[in-house]
Design a protein around this motif. Structure first.
Motif, mmCIF file in Angstrom:
data_model
loop_
_atom_site.group_PDB
_atom_site.id
_atom_site.type_symbol
_atom_site.label_atom_id
_atom_site.label_comp_id
_atom_site.label_asym_id
_atom_site.label_seq_id
_atom_site.Cartn_x
_atom_site.Cartn_y
_atom_site.Cartn_z
ATOM 1 N N ILE A 88 0.852 -1.207 0.000
ATOM 2 C CA ILE A 88 0.000 0.000 0.000
ATOM 3 C C ILE A 88 0.884 1.252 0.000
ATOM 4 C CG2 ILE A 88 -1.801 1.261 1.237
ATOM 5 C CD1 ILE A 88 -2.572 -1.435 2.525
ATOM 6 N N ALA A 89 1.933 1.214 0.840
ATOM 7 C CA ALA A 89 2.844 2.360 0.899
ATOM 8 C C ALA A 89 3.544 2.545 -0.454
ATOM 9 C CB ALA A 89 3.862 2.154 2.008
ATOM 10 N N VAL A 90 3.938 1.414 -1.058
ATOM 11 C CA VAL A 90 4.596 1.468 -2.377
ATOM 12 C C VAL A 90 3.630 2.033 -3.418
ATOM 13 C CG1 VAL A 90 5.574 0.014 -4.213
ATOM 14 C CG2 VAL A 90 6.159 -0.438 -1.834
ATOM 15 N N TYR A 91 2.376 1.595 -3.355
ATOM 16 C CA TYR A 91 1.320 2.068 -4.267
ATOM 17 C C TYR A 91 1.192 3.591 -4.163
ATOM 18 C CZ TYR A 91 -3.284 1.411 -6.648
ATOM 19 O OH TYR A 91 -4.345 1.411 -7.525
ATOM 20 N N ALA B 406 -9.862 5.120 -0.626
ATOM 21 C CA ALA B 406 -9.179 5.897 0.425
ATOM 22 C C ALA B 406 -8.657 7.214 -0.159
ATOM 23 C CB ALA B 406 -8.035 5.084 1.011
ATOM 24 N N TYR B 407 -8.109 7.133 -1.367
ATOM 25 C CA TYR B 407 -7.555 8.332 -2.004
ATOM 26 C C TYR B 407 -8.655 9.339 -2.335
ATOM 27 C CZ TYR B 407 -5.995 11.261 -5.869
ATOM 28 O OH TYR B 407 -5.762 12.336 -6.690
ATOM 29 N N SER B 408 -9.762 8.834 -2.869
ATOM 30 C CA SER B 408 -10.783 9.760 -3.381
ATOM 31 C C SER B 408 -11.575 10.450 -2.279
ATOM 32 C CB SER B 408 -11.716 9.042 -4.350
ATOM 33 O OG SER B 408 -12.251 7.910 -3.742
ATOM 34 N N ALA B 409 -11.470 9.991 -1.021
ATOM 35 C CA ALA B 409 -12.198 10.665 0.059
ATOM 36 C C ALA B 409 -11.820 12.143 0.127
ATOM 37 C CB ALA B 409 -11.912 9.972 1.383
ATOM 38 N N ILE B 416 -3.662 7.436 1.554
ATOM 39 C CA ILE B 416 -3.294 6.040 1.261
ATOM 40 C C ILE B 416 -2.306 5.551 2.318
ATOM 41 C CG2 ILE B 416 -2.184 4.506 -0.428
ATOM 42 C CD1 ILE B 416 -3.255 6.335 -2.623
ATOM 43 N N PHE B 417 -1.390 6.443 2.731
ATOM 44 C CA PHE B 417 -0.428 6.061 3.775
ATOM 45 C C PHE B 417 -1.145 5.888 5.121
ATOM 46 C CE2 PHE B 417 2.194 8.438 0.656
ATOM 47 C CZ PHE B 417 2.979 7.363 0.244
#
Lengths: 157, 513
Positions: A88-91, B406-409, B416-417
């Motif tokens: 996920i972190a890499v993504y 998660a990103y689009s929120a 994302i992290f």
């Protein structure tokens, strides 16, 4: 590699509470008539440190007395859940470098491989997922595609 | 008659109606995927609703929650794996019926019980929420603080393996909610020198990390371990795959009693469907004249947990609508969606958004009918479809959906992290008996609790005594102390009894050796 390290979660909570307690010491306190923004975080983080310490001691005292329902082994962390979480972190980093589409193609391939799919199936599904998700989320829903700092795909579309 | 106005408001909006149908289908399918809860599905689909009108958005998510609870019974009955925790008790008799070649009978019983249970819960919601909100409108910050405290204490003491771990999970959620800016003094706090923390942590990436990513990580472990689904042959008996009238009559009192249990449990914050299904199963088994048959594959054993877990759905919205305090994870997400659409939640919502709320209730009632029809006629097809889809393909797609959701929120890569960290913590918590649900609910409640606590003390001349001057506040403290006291007493008593059992068993074991 297969020994139980169930205490690890409690240790994480202890570190978590400790970090928040130390950070709460830097928040300005209230005056004699009002409660400041530090009171609740300080009290709750202190409570967490104390509770985590109690559970940690209890875990060590009772570790050989019976079967443990939930187990965590170093193998789980290093070879199963760990790589997926790290992906996920890499993504996220790929998105910063290459934008959404390339990041999804690359991370999707790794994710499909992690679940034991063949190289061919992983490549096929990552292309399918990347295209489908890009079309649904970016094109149809209009979600902002971040321009990559290394490759900016938004210039192409 | 307000509900009729709700129906007309819903039917005047064909898009909302379309989303109710879509949500019923998605909810049943997602709920049937082992390990994926209705809350997880809702969290992943929240970004889709940003672009919808409020009724369509709320109806879509609300009905997914309802249909998802029912969908969990499909995998419980067919694959011996509950799709959600709410269906854990359904496995006992549901899978036994499937093993006996009667999966159709089990699925039809589950559908009928779920529909009746869900309607019972929704009727309670429609009548009770308005009545309760008329009382709670007069509550001030001290009473609100005691309500928040009651919710936090009840949640931390009843969810999870132990009270201590429940308290730690709750404390974790409160601390993460404190990151950002203090709501009263606007002072930055707990941002650890990271600029992105200044705006606080968003619920959606946290929720997806805790529920979806941790589940995908668990499933990765299971996929590698080679967990297999067993296929069972069907019986040739024509009655084996239908619910006969005699069986239905036998189930009716069980369904009605279990629905009542589920509806009452649903009102209490934090308890949820999993508690309701086991309570109803245990109670009906205790009342039964043939308790020895429970667990061997009887329709009552499917009807009781399914009626109870679906009856929770409506009443679990009561604390949120009447008090502004979400009592479940799904209610917490819906609270966020209300706020995204600029609708403040609390007792005044029945005046400020009257049509929307009754439209939402109507959507719930329509959604139950739709998932009931899907379940009755197509549940075996959905089961076969999911059995044909290998988990090694399902979960990577869920993983990729989680990241974009998660990103689009907030269209922020940093989220994302955040999801990554929440996923790691959620995985560890699940593996070691902590409660991600308590963590998330505490995260949602923390801001309101802190604000009402500090406002009460600012307004008060008597300091902390302000919390003990009002009878309503004392009542909520009393409920919190009673529930947590019962839990502590029960765990201590059970622990001592089990210790005594071990002591009395030990000499016998030694003799046998």
């Amino acid at each position: 590699m297969d020994r139980n390290i169930g205490w690890f979660t409690t240790a994480v909570f202890l570190a978590f509470g400790g970090a928040f307690f130390l950070a709460s010491l830097t928040i300005p306190g209230g005056t004699s008539t009002t409660l400041g923004p530090a009171v609740v975080p300080r009290a709750v983080s202190l409570m967490m440190v104390i509770l985590a310490a109690i559970v940690l001691v209890a875990d060590f005292r009772t570790r050989d007395k019976g079967p443990i329902k939930q187990d965590i082994t170093p193998r789980d962390l290093l070879f199963r859940a760990g790589p997926l979480i790290a992906l996920i972190a890499v993504y996220g980093q790929f998105m910063l470098w290459f934008g959404y589409l390339i990041a999804t193609l690359l991370s999707g391939y790794i994710a499909f491989r992690l679940f034991g799919n063949s190289r061919k199936a992983s490549a096929l599904h990552s292309i399918l997922a990347g295209t489908l998700f890009y079309f649904c989320f970016v094109y149809l829903l209009g979600i902002y595609d971040p321009p990559g700092s290394l490759i900016d795909m938004t210039l192409l579309f | 008659m307000d509900i009729l106005a709700g129906f007309s408001y819903l039917f005047a909006n064909p898009i909302a109606l379309g989303f109710v149908f879509l949500a019923s289908i998605i909810g049943v399918i997602v709920g049937a995927i082992p390990g994926l809860t209705a809350a997880a599905a809702i969290a992943m689909l929240v970004p889709v609703t940003y672009y919808l009108d409020p009724l369509s958005a709320l109806a879509f998510l609300y009905v997914i929650g309802k249909a998802g609870r029912f969908g969990g019974s499909i995998s419980a009955i067919l694959f011996n794996t509950p799709g959600t925790a709410a269906s854990a008790a359904t496995v006992l008799d549901g899978y036994a019926l499937t093993s006996a070649g009667k999966p159709g009978k089990a699925l039809k019983t589950a559908t009928v019980a779920s529909v009746i249970g869900d309607y019972t819960g929704d009727i309670l919601l429609i009548f009770a929420a308005v009545s309760i909100s008329s009382v709670t409108e007069s509550f001030g910050p001290p009473t609100y603080f005691t309500i928040y405290m009651m919710a936090l204490i009840v949640i931390s003491s009843v969810i999870g393996d132990s009270v201590l771990k429940g308290l730690m999970s709750t404390a974790g959620g409160i601390l993460v909610a404190m990151i950002g800016i203090d709501p009263i003094s606007s002072e930055p706090r707990l941002n650890f020198g990271i600029f992105e923390f200044s705006a606080g942590i968003d619920l959606i990436p946290l929720l997806i990390g805790m529920f979806v990513i941790s589940e995908v990580a668990v499933q990765l472990r299971n996929t590698r371990a080679g967990v297999k689904i067993i296929q069972v042959a069907q019986s040739d008996d024509p009655d084996a795959n239908r619910l006969t009238l005699v069986e239905f009559r036998r189930c009716i009192p069980v369904i009605l009693r279990s629905s009542s249990i589920g509806a009452i449990i649903g009102v209490l914050p934090g308890l949820g469907s999993a508690v309701a299904c086991f309570t109803a199963y245990g109670e009906e088994k205790r009342r039964s004249q043939t308790p020895e048959l429970w667990g061997t594959g009887i329709v009552e054993g499917v009807a009781a947990p399914e009626a109870a877990n679906n009856a929770v759905s409506g009443p679990s919205m009561i604390p949120m609508l009447a008090l502004g305090v979400p009592g479940s994870t799904i209610a917490a997400i819906l609270l966020g969606v209300f706020l995204i659409h600029g609708i403040p939640v609390g007792p005044q919502i029945f005046d400020t958004a009257h049509d929307l709320i009754y439209g939402l209730f109507a959507a719930g009632l329509v959604g139950i009918a739709v998932y009931g029809l899907i379940g009755y006629f197509f549940a075996p097809v959905i089961g076969r479809f999911l059995a044909a889809l290998p988990p090694r393909l399902i979960y990577p797609y869920i993983f990729l959906t989680s990241v974009i959701s998660a990103y689009s929120a907030r269209t922020n890569v940093f989220d994302i992290f955040i999801m990554c960290g929440a996923g790691a913590l959620g995985y560890l918590m699940r593996r070691h008996g902590f409660s991600p649900a308590a963590f998330i609910i505490a995260f949602v409640l923390a801001d309101g609790a802190e604000e009402s606590f500090r406002q009460s003390l600012l307004l008060s001349d008597n300091g902390a005594l302000v919390f003990f001057e009002r009878p309503s506040a004392m009542l909520f403290f009393g409920v919190a102390l009673f529930v947590s006291g019962m839990r502590i007493w029960k765990t201590t008593f059970a622990g001592r009894r089990s210790a005594r059992q071990t002591w009395s068993d030990e000499p016998a074991n030694v003799e046998k050796k």
